[in-house]
Write an enzyme that holds these catalytic residues in place. Structure first.
Site, PDB file in Angstrom:
ATOM      1  CG  LEU A   1      -1.978  -1.132   1.151  1.00 43.74           C
ATOM      2  CD1 LEU A   1      -2.508  -1.471   2.530  1.00 43.74           C
ATOM      3  CD2 LEU A   1      -3.110  -0.741   0.210  1.00 43.74           C
TER       4      LEU A   1
ATOM      5  CG  HIS B   1       3.588 -10.391   8.375  1.00 43.02           C
ATOM      6  ND1 HIS B   1       3.455 -10.240   7.011  1.00 43.02           N
ATOM      7  CD2 HIS B   1       4.833 -10.849   8.587  1.00 43.02           C
ATOM      8  CE1 HIS B   1       4.587 -10.589   6.423  1.00 43.02           C
ATOM      9  NE2 HIS B   1       5.445 -10.965   7.357  1.00 43.02           N
TER      10      HIS B   1
ATOM     11  CD  GLU C   1       9.624   0.160   8.395  1.00 45.77           C
ATOM     12  OE1 GLU C   1      10.289  -0.876   8.545  1.00 45.77           O
ATOM     13  OE2 GLU C   1       9.416   0.980   9.302  1.00 45.77           O
TER      14      GLU C   1
ATOM     15  CD  GLU D   1      -2.490 -16.053  10.216  1.00 43.66           C
ATOM     16  OE1 GLU D   1      -1.491 -15.533   9.727  1.00 43.66           O
ATOM     17  OE2 GLU D   1      -3.399 -16.550   9.529  1.00 43.66           O
TER      18      GLU D   1
HETATM   19  C1  GAR Z   1      -2.735 -15.121   6.688  1.00 35.77           C
HETATM   20  O1  GAR Z   1      -1.846 -16.159   7.011  1.00 35.77           O
HETATM   21  C2  GAR Z   1      -2.072 -13.780   6.943  1.00 35.77           C
HETATM   22  O2  GAR Z   1      -1.199 -13.793   8.029  1.00 35.77           O
HETATM   23  C3  GAR Z   1      -1.336 -13.567   5.645  1.00 35.77           C
HETATM   24  O3  GAR Z   1      -2.243 -14.021   4.659  1.00 35.77           O
HETATM   25  C4  GAR Z   1      -2.991 -15.111   5.188  1.00 35.77           C
HETATM   26  C5  GAR Z   1      -4.450 -14.929   4.839  1.00 35.77           C
HETATM   27  O4  GAR Z   1      -5.184 -16.076   5.160  1.00 35.77           O
HETATM   28  N1  GAR Z   1      -0.993 -12.201   5.443  1.00 35.77           N
HETATM   29  C6  GAR Z   1       0.176 -11.811   4.921  1.00 35.77           C
HETATM   30  O5  GAR Z   1       1.040 -12.585   4.537  1.00 35.77           O
HETATM   31  C7  GAR Z   1       0.361 -10.308   4.815  1.00 35.77           C
HETATM   32  N2  GAR Z   1       1.668  -9.981   4.388  1.00 35.77           N
HETATM   33  P1  GAR Z   1      -6.770 -16.073   5.091  1.00 35.77           P
HETATM   34  O6  GAR Z   1      -7.154 -15.544   3.714  1.00 35.77           O
HETATM   35  O7  GAR Z   1      -7.160 -17.494   5.269  1.00 35.77           O
HETATM   36  O8  GAR Z   1      -7.288 -15.190   6.199  1.00 35.77           O
END
Ligand code: GAR
Length: 182
Positions: A91, A105, A139, A169
């Site tokens: 972004l 992340h 950043e 997560e």
């Molecule tokens: C998640 O693992 C999140 O941490 C990652 O994308 C995945 C989405 O999973 N995000 C990144 O890598 C951001 N740089 P989901 O679509 O099943 O929620």
């Protein structure tokens, strides 16, 4: 009640858990937006009764033009927070200066910023891996940390590792949203 907008690009499992835990309880999810017309998460959000919008980045010539369109789409909703839920776009300040936003992340930031964090973290010789939620600034993956949780990855297969990351997560994401709104 406070309201949030969620941005996603793929499966949308984090978005789904977030909606189920918080929508119409602690806050309102006004809209979810994806840059990917084929994202599996589109159906998940629709099934949960949430308004879904597709803003395909392929229809724009630059990151700046895309981010302007994104800001124009989100601004009228006046969200208290924009939540990046697996939104796989870098972004520009056009977006990052417009809203208070948070991101999730799959690494122990500041380690493994950017692309392929999950694989880099798994393949590293580190004993611990984990998940970080943080505020978004200009950043990449660099803003103030909200929550971080780690685990010992010794002896795990890649499948076990991915499952553990998802489990963490889904547990810390909605808590981070509540924390960021307070
Ligand atoms: C998640 O693992 C999140 O941490 C990652 O994308 C995945 C989405 O999973 N995000 C990144 O890598 C951001 N740089 P989901 O679509 O099943 O929620």
């Amino acid at each position: 009640m406070k309201n949030i907008v969620i941005l996603f690009s793929g499966d949308g499992t984090n978005m789904e858990v977030l909606i189920k835990k918080l929508h119409k309880k602690e806050l309102l999810v006004s809209k979810v937006i994806t840059n990917n017309p084929h994202a599996k998460g589109i159906q998940k959000a629709k099934d949960l009764g949430i308004d879904v919008e597709v803003l395909d980045h392929k229809s724009f010539n630059s990151r700046e033009e895309y981010d302007k369109a994104l800001v124009n789409l989100i601004s009228p909703l006046k969200p208290d927070l924009v939540v990046l839920s697996g939104f796989m776009r870098i972004l520009t300040p056009i977006f990052t200066n417009a809203f208070k936003a948070i991101n999730i992340h799959p690494s122990l930031l500041p380690k493994y910023k950017g692309k392929d964090a999950l694989l880099k973290s798994y393949e590293s010789s580190d004993r611990f891996a984990g998940v970080t939620t943080h505020f978004v600034n200009d950043e990449l993956d660099g803003g103030e940390i909200i929550l971080q949780e780690s685990f010992d990855k010794s002896g795990m297969s890649f499948d076990e590792f991915k499952t553990k990351i998802k489990e963490i997560e889904h547990e810390i994401f909605y808590k981070s949203v509540l924390k960021a709104l307070n």
